[in-house]
Design an enzyme around this catalytic site. Structure first.
Site, PDB file in Angstrom:
ATOM      1  N   MET A 127       0.819  -1.213   0.000  1.00  0.00           N
ATOM      2  CA  MET A 127       0.000   0.000   0.000  1.00  0.00           C
ATOM      3  C   MET A 127       0.852   1.263   0.000  1.00  0.00           C
ATOM      4  O   MET A 127       0.670   2.149  -0.839  1.00  0.00           O
ATOM      5  CB  MET A 127      -0.942   0.014   1.210  1.00  0.00           C
ATOM      6  N   ASP A 158      11.160   3.250   4.463  1.00  0.00           N
ATOM      7  CA  ASP A 158      10.942   1.865   4.864  1.00  0.00           C
ATOM      8  C   ASP A 158      12.224   1.363   5.505  1.00  0.00           C
ATOM      9  O   ASP A 158      13.327   1.795   5.150  1.00  0.00           O
ATOM     10  CB  ASP A 158      10.568   0.982   3.663  1.00  0.00           C
ATOM     11  N   GLU A 213       0.163  -3.879  10.037  1.00  0.00           N
ATOM     12  CA  GLU A 213      -1.072  -3.687  10.800  1.00  0.00           C
ATOM     13  C   GLU A 213      -0.845  -4.205  12.219  1.00  0.00           C
ATOM     14  O   GLU A 213      -1.286  -5.310  12.578  1.00  0.00           O
ATOM     15  CB  GLU A 213      -2.212  -4.443  10.091  1.00  0.00           C
ATOM     16  N   LYS A 240       2.797   0.658  15.236  1.00  0.00           N
ATOM     17  CA  LYS A 240       2.310   1.966  14.786  1.00  0.00           C
ATOM     18  C   LYS A 240       2.467   2.988  15.912  1.00  0.00           C
ATOM     19  O   LYS A 240       2.934   4.112  15.690  1.00  0.00           O
ATOM     20  CB  LYS A 240       0.844   1.870  14.333  1.00  0.00           C
ATOM     21  N   SER A 299      -6.363  -0.573   8.244  1.00  0.00           N
ATOM     22  CA  SER A 299      -7.660  -1.027   7.748  1.00  0.00           C
ATOM     23  C   SER A 299      -8.528  -1.564   8.873  1.00  0.00           C
ATOM     24  O   SER A 299      -9.688  -1.870   8.644  1.00  0.00           O
ATOM     25  CB  SER A 299      -7.471  -2.080   6.657  1.00  0.00           C
ATOM     26  N   HIS A 338      -7.857   5.795   4.384  1.00  0.00           N
ATOM     27  CA  HIS A 338      -7.902   4.373   4.032  1.00  0.00           C
ATOM     28  C   HIS A 338      -8.031   4.206   2.518  1.00  0.00           C
ATOM     29  O   HIS A 338      -9.114   4.367   1.952  1.00  0.00           O
ATOM     30  CB  HIS A 338      -9.066   3.687   4.759  1.00  0.00           C
ATOM     31  N   ASN A 372      -6.767  -1.185  -2.525  1.00  0.00           N
ATOM     32  CA  ASN A 372      -5.789  -1.821  -3.386  1.00  0.00           C
ATOM     33  C   ASN A 372      -6.461  -2.297  -4.678  1.00  0.00           C
ATOM     34  O   ASN A 372      -7.494  -2.973  -4.590  1.00  0.00           O
ATOM     35  CB  ASN A 372      -5.219  -3.024  -2.608  1.00  0.00           C
ATOM     36  N   GLU A 398     -11.384   6.297   2.105  1.00  0.00           N
ATOM     37  CA  GLU A 398     -12.211   6.553   3.290  1.00  0.00           C
ATOM     38  C   GLU A 398     -11.427   7.470   4.232  1.00  0.00           C
ATOM     39  O   GLU A 398     -10.277   7.180   4.569  1.00  0.00           O
ATOM     40  CB  GLU A 398     -12.544   5.238   3.994  1.00  0.00           C
ATOM     41  N   ASN A 458     -15.182  -2.275   3.623  1.00  0.00           N
ATOM     42  CA  ASN A 458     -14.859  -3.662   3.981  1.00  0.00           C
ATOM     43  C   ASN A 458     -15.985  -4.296   4.773  1.00  0.00           C
ATOM     44  O   ASN A 458     -16.264  -5.486   4.652  1.00  0.00           O
ATOM     45  CB  ASN A 458     -13.567  -3.719   4.806  1.00  0.00           C
TER      46      ASN A 458
HETATM   47  P1  NAI Z   1       3.112  -4.635   3.802  1.00  0.00           P
HETATM   48  O1  NAI Z   1       3.485  -5.687   4.769  1.00  0.00           O
HETATM   49  O2  NAI Z   1       3.100  -4.937   2.344  1.00  0.00           O
HETATM   50  O3  NAI Z   1       4.100  -3.386   4.008  1.00  0.00           O
HETATM   51  C1  NAI Z   1       4.459  -2.850   5.234  1.00  0.00           C
HETATM   52  C2  NAI Z   1       5.824  -2.202   5.054  1.00  0.00           C
HETATM   53  O4  NAI Z   1       6.088  -1.408   6.202  1.00  0.00           O
HETATM   54  C3  NAI Z   1       6.972  -3.214   4.935  1.00  0.00           C
HETATM   55  O5  NAI Z   1       7.703  -2.950   3.763  1.00  0.00           O
HETATM   56  C4  NAI Z   1       7.811  -2.974   6.181  1.00  0.00           C
HETATM   57  O6  NAI Z   1       9.182  -3.137   5.948  1.00  0.00           O
HETATM   58  C5  NAI Z   1       7.469  -1.536   6.503  1.00  0.00           C
HETATM   59  N1  NAI Z   1       7.617  -1.189   7.915  1.00  0.00           N
HETATM   60  C6  NAI Z   1       7.136  -1.842   8.988  1.00  0.00           C
HETATM   61  N2  NAI Z   1       7.430  -1.161  10.117  1.00  0.00           N
HETATM   62  C7  NAI Z   1       8.116  -0.069   9.738  1.00  0.00           C
HETATM   63  C8  NAI Z   1       8.696   1.025  10.435  1.00  0.00           C
HETATM   64  N3  NAI Z   1       8.591   1.131  11.742  1.00  0.00           N
HETATM   65  N4  NAI Z   1       9.324   1.961   9.739  1.00  0.00           N
HETATM   66  C9  NAI Z   1       9.433   1.883   8.390  1.00  0.00           C
HETATM   67  N5  NAI Z   1       8.894   0.876   7.677  1.00  0.00           N
HETATM   68  C10 NAI Z   1       8.247  -0.083   8.332  1.00  0.00           C
HETATM   69  O7  NAI Z   1       1.720  -4.074   4.296  1.00  0.00           O
HETATM   70  P2  NAI Z   1       0.541  -3.426   3.435  1.00  0.00           P
HETATM   71  O8  NAI Z   1      -0.323  -4.486   2.897  1.00  0.00           O
HETATM   72  O9  NAI Z   1       1.099  -2.402   2.534  1.00  0.00           O
HETATM   73  O10 NAI Z   1      -0.291  -2.696   4.589  1.00  0.00           O
HETATM   74  C11 NAI Z   1       0.142  -1.505   5.185  1.00  0.00           C
HETATM   75  C12 NAI Z   1      -1.021  -0.881   5.932  1.00  0.00           C
HETATM   76  O11 NAI Z   1      -2.078  -0.622   4.987  1.00  0.00           O
HETATM   77  C13 NAI Z   1      -1.626  -1.736   6.990  1.00  0.00           C
HETATM   78  O12 NAI Z   1      -2.025  -0.909   8.052  1.00  0.00           O
HETATM   79  C14 NAI Z   1      -2.827  -2.387   6.311  1.00  0.00           C
HETATM   80  O13 NAI Z   1      -3.827  -2.742   7.216  1.00  0.00           O
HETATM   81  C15 NAI Z   1      -3.272  -1.271   5.415  1.00  0.00           C
HETATM   82  N6  NAI Z   1      -4.049  -1.654   4.239  1.00  0.00           N
HETATM   83  C16 NAI Z   1      -3.685  -2.729   3.466  1.00  0.00           C
HETATM   84  C17 NAI Z   1      -4.414  -3.049   2.324  1.00  0.00           C
HETATM   85  C18 NAI Z   1      -4.009  -4.174   1.431  1.00  0.00           C
HETATM   86  O14 NAI Z   1      -4.781  -4.540   0.537  1.00  0.00           O
HETATM   87  N7  NAI Z   1      -2.833  -4.721   1.600  1.00  0.00           N
HETATM   88  C19 NAI Z   1      -5.612  -2.262   1.934  1.00  0.00           C
HETATM   89  C20 NAI Z   1      -5.851  -1.115   2.772  1.00  0.00           C
HETATM   90  C21 NAI Z   1      -5.108  -0.861   3.887  1.00  0.00           C
END
Ligand code: NAI
Length: 724
Positions: free
Chosen positions: A353, A372, A427, A432, A454, A475, A478, A487, A525
């Site tokens: 995301m 990241d 998440e 966070k 989410s 929000h 994807n 949102e 959702n």
């Molecule tokens: P992901 O696991 O693909 O990416 C998370 C990234 O954050 C990773 O690359 C990780 O290295 C990085 N990270 C973790 N802690 C960190 C920190 N302290 N500092 C810097 N980087 C850090 O996760 P994704 O799927 O992108 O989800 C991210 C957020 O978006 C979550 O809160 C999720 O609930 C939300 N979300 C996800 C959706 C989806 O379809 N995947 C849709 C809508 C929201």
């Protein structure tokens, strides 16, 4: 002409060479201004009063007709029609006047009125030229087609087209009749059936305009078209005529119907089929075709599909307006709200995301830093961004400029400079919260802090902030580049101003904001999950995935729920469903857990409910004697509607219209049905609730009617429904 538009016109044309001859005669109407220059050329300027955009209302057309009558009486050497609005030529007919109509004959009368004005223009016995810049769409394009010639500014902002099918109709002011003869049937019908818009150069290539020229030559080109009207080569003319020949039309029409049926069935979207029939039957007789064109559009515009698609257009405007008030306020009081022009966006988390959000913001022109903890994640962000930019920008220097705006920032140095910070890390509450503790002291005082969570309540995440009122949810869905809705999640303590700033920012990146309450699953959702879980249950009961998907697409969903679950990722579906299970009691089918445990995560792992080859689902058809249960569609759709009613009752969004807007733009819910609550209203809740009662008896408590259903629920005995 108003002072504003004079300025606009000057800005737009000050590079031009040569300047038009001095006007010797001028008359000023409310919307149109007439000038006659020293060379005897008439210039008709359109500047719709009290409107930022030129649209063709009945009043505008009436005044145009009066102007044309004056011009006809004292015929100039030629007539050039232009817009005094900076943003474009004409955006189309005024959609506010698209009904409701008492009946289709009232609509026919109005459309015929518009056609007559354009006929008046087409019949003028002098060269007539539309001088186009910016958008030239729908009725605006039809006006241009009624001129003998067209010249357009060669600029990325110039877009031409006839997008009426998107509103459930087809061109009605003569466009359906004129375009096939002008450019040949294949190009014309392709443009009208798809509703897509094209650039000035593409329009020149197909012959829809005579020339696409740079700004400095625009006026000169228009004047030259009056003095020396260009002609079409005889070979091209003959070929275009051939494509409209009575022997060719049935063959082409059959091909077009086949093509269209792949995209939309006639029962849901009748307009493309009506257009093909109109052309196939009447293209040999333009006067007759004009009359039939009006009657056909009148039938369509008074039908349910068009009225619902028009409703969706206004719902979209309503979402856009959610982002407006903040922009205005920030103008008046910049210190208290986000700067009107966000400069720098910092995204934390470069995963699925965060990476795509960062790329999208850079695409929209913002300076973006993306942070990241993993180098590989940042490398992936740049790789995916480059694919997106290459797809969106044809020119290499624009791709390069967008890449330059997107900076990987492993150490998070962008935090101090950012106007907007979007957190999209794992998440996980602790992760966070600990990030926020570290961030808050470093952020600019007025920077917006947003989370893409989410499922975690904003109230929980903001506990660690000194100023908890500054945290808001943004929000995204994807894939970010495809899903228009965002949102805006308001926690119980989130400052109103912050919510408005978040909505304004969402508009700045060309997405549609919808404010929702911080509650499990938010809106989209939450409404989608029971529908997806019902699909999983059906599949577990042995109903083939294709049958389930077909029931949903038959209702009008863009993709069936089984394929959708595979596309979203079964692990993600499971995690959202489990959260909703814990917090709202949604039952999560064992089958979903089983697939995830087996590593069948959907499209991304090559296997989910379906098997995938080269990213495409291999869909096995059921055997010939397979008979699907009779309630598949009801089970899917009624669970979705029931959850929508619950969200309305709980005030997750402000009102049924915004709920409909959210579900249409967040899930693709059949747009021609106008949204779930509108569908309930149109169908009448009584019969739907009757069917809920049957399903409850057959399948149990999950079909218990929510008390949020509209009032009519009272009339149905034995459903347990009460009014809210
Ligand atoms: P992901 O696991 O693909 O990416 C998370 C990234 O954050 C990773 O690359 C990780 O290295 C990085 N990270 C973790 N802690 C960190 C920190 N302290 N500092 C810097 N980087 C850090 O996760 P994704 O799927 O992108 O989800 C991210 C957020 O978006 C979550 O809160 C999720 O609930 C939300 N979300 C996800 C959706 C989806 O379809 N995947 C849709 C809508 C929201």
């Amino acid at each position: 002409m108003s002072t504003n538009s004079s300025a606009g016109q000057k800005n737009r044309t000050n590079n031009q060479d040569p300047a038009p001859a001095e006007a010797s005669i001028q008359t000023q109407g409310k919307h149109w201004r007439y000038e006659l220059d020293d060379e005897g050329i008439a210039w008709l300027h359109f500047d719709k009063a009290n409107s930022a955009t030129n649209v063709l209302s009945a009043a505008v057309l009436e005044e145009l007709d009066a102007q044309l009558a004056l011009i006809e009486n004292k015929l100039p050497r030629g007539l050039i029609i232009l817009s005094d609005k900076q943003n474009g030529f004409i955006a189309g007919a005024d959609i506010k006047e698209f009904g409701p109509f008492a009946d289709s004959s009232e609509a026919t009368g109005l459309i015929r009125g518009g056609q007559l004005v354009f006929e008046h223009l087409a019949q003028l016995q002098c060269p007539t030229v539309s001088m186009i810049h910016g958008f030239c769409l729908g009725g605006g394009m039809e006006l241009a087609l009624a001129c003998s010639h067209r010249v357009a500014l060669d600029d990325p902002r110039t877009r031409l087209g006839l997008p009426e099918v998107k509103l459930g109709i087809h061109p009605g002011f003569g466009g359906s009749t004129r375009l096939p003869h002008l450019v040949g049937a294949p190009a014309a019908m392709d443009l009208m059936l798809s509703g897509r818009t094209i650039s000035a150069r593409a329009a020149q290539r197909i012959g829809m305009i005579d020339a696409a020229v740079p700004e400095r030559q625009l006026k000169r080109a228009a004047i030259m078209m009056v003095k020396k009207p260009p002609t079409v080569a005889p070979g091209k003319r003959r070929w275009r005529a051939l494509t409209n020949n009575f022997l060719v039309r049935p063959v082409l029409a059959a091909m077009m119907r086949r093509q269209v049926s792949k995209r939309a069935p006639a029962s849901h979207y009748p307009a493309p089929y009506a257009l093909i029939d109109l052309w196939a039957t009447h293209a040999g007789n333009p006067p007759k075709m004009l009359a039939e064109e009006a009657a056909s559009v009148a039938r369509l515009v008074t039908g349910a599909t068009a009225q619902n698609l028009i409703r969706v257009f206004f719902l979209q405007e309503q979402l856009k307006s959610q982002g407006k008030s903040a922009s205005k306020k920030s103008n008046r009081n910049r210190s208290k709200t986000m700067p009107l022009e966000t400069q720098h966006v910092h995204v934390i988390g470069g995963g699925v995301m965060g990476g795509d959000i960062a790329a999208w913001c850079a695409l929209q022109g913002f300076q973006v830093t993306v942070q990241d903890q993993r180098h590989e994640a940042l490398a992936q962000v740049l790789k995916r961004a480059s694919v997106l930019f290459k797809k969106r920008f044809k020119k290499t220097y624009l791709v390069q400029a967008a890449m330059d705006r997107l900076q990987p920032d492993r150490d998070g140095l962008g935090v101090e400079r950012a106007d907007v910070i979007i957190e999209a890390i794992f998440e996980n509450i602790e992760a966070k919260q600990s990030l926020y503790r570290e961030l808050e002291p470093r952020m600019k005082k007025d920077a917006l802090l947003a989370t893409n969570t989410s499922s975690i309540p904003i109230e929980t995440l903001s506990e660690v902030l000194k100023r908890p009122e500054r945290l808001v949810g943004l929000h995204f869905f994807n894939p970010v580049a495809k899903m228009q809705l965002v949102e805006i999640v308001r926690g119980s303590g989130t400052d109103d101003k912050v919510v408005k700033q978040a909505a304004a920012f969402t508009r700045q990146i060309d997405r549609l904001p919808l404010t929702v309450k911080s509650s499990p699953g938010f809106l989209v959702n939450r409404v989608l999950m029971p529908y997806l879980m019902e699909a999983v249950l059906l599949e577990a009961e042995g109903v083939p995935g294709v049958v389930i998907d077909k029931a949903a697409t038959g209702f009008g969903m863009p993709m069936g729920p089984i394929e959708l679950a595979d596309t979203v990722g079964l692990d993600i579906c499971l995690s959202v469903a489990e959260i909703l299970g814990e917090q709202l009691g949604l039952a999560v089918p064992e089958r979903l857990r089983q697939l995830v445990n087996e590593g069948r995560l959907g499209r991304k792992s090559g296997q989910g409910f379906y098997h995938y080859k080269d990213g495409k689902a291999l869909k096995e058809k059921p055997g010939r004697d397979y008979k699907a249960p009779d309630d598949v569609e009801d089970r899917l759709i009624l669970r979705l509607l029931n959850e929508a009613a619950a969200c309305l009752r709980e005030g997750i969004v402000e009102g049924a219209d915004l709920l409909d807007a959210g579900i249409i733009f967040g899930t693709g819910f059949a747009p021609f049905r106008g949204g779930p609550m509108h569908y309930v209203e149109e169908s009448g809740s009584a019969p739907l609730l009757g069917r809920m009662g049957v399903l409850k008896q057959r399948h149990g408590e999950r079909f218990e009617v929510d008390v949020g259903w509209p009032v009519e629920a009272e009339k149905v005995p034995g459903t347990g429904a009460t009014t809210n």
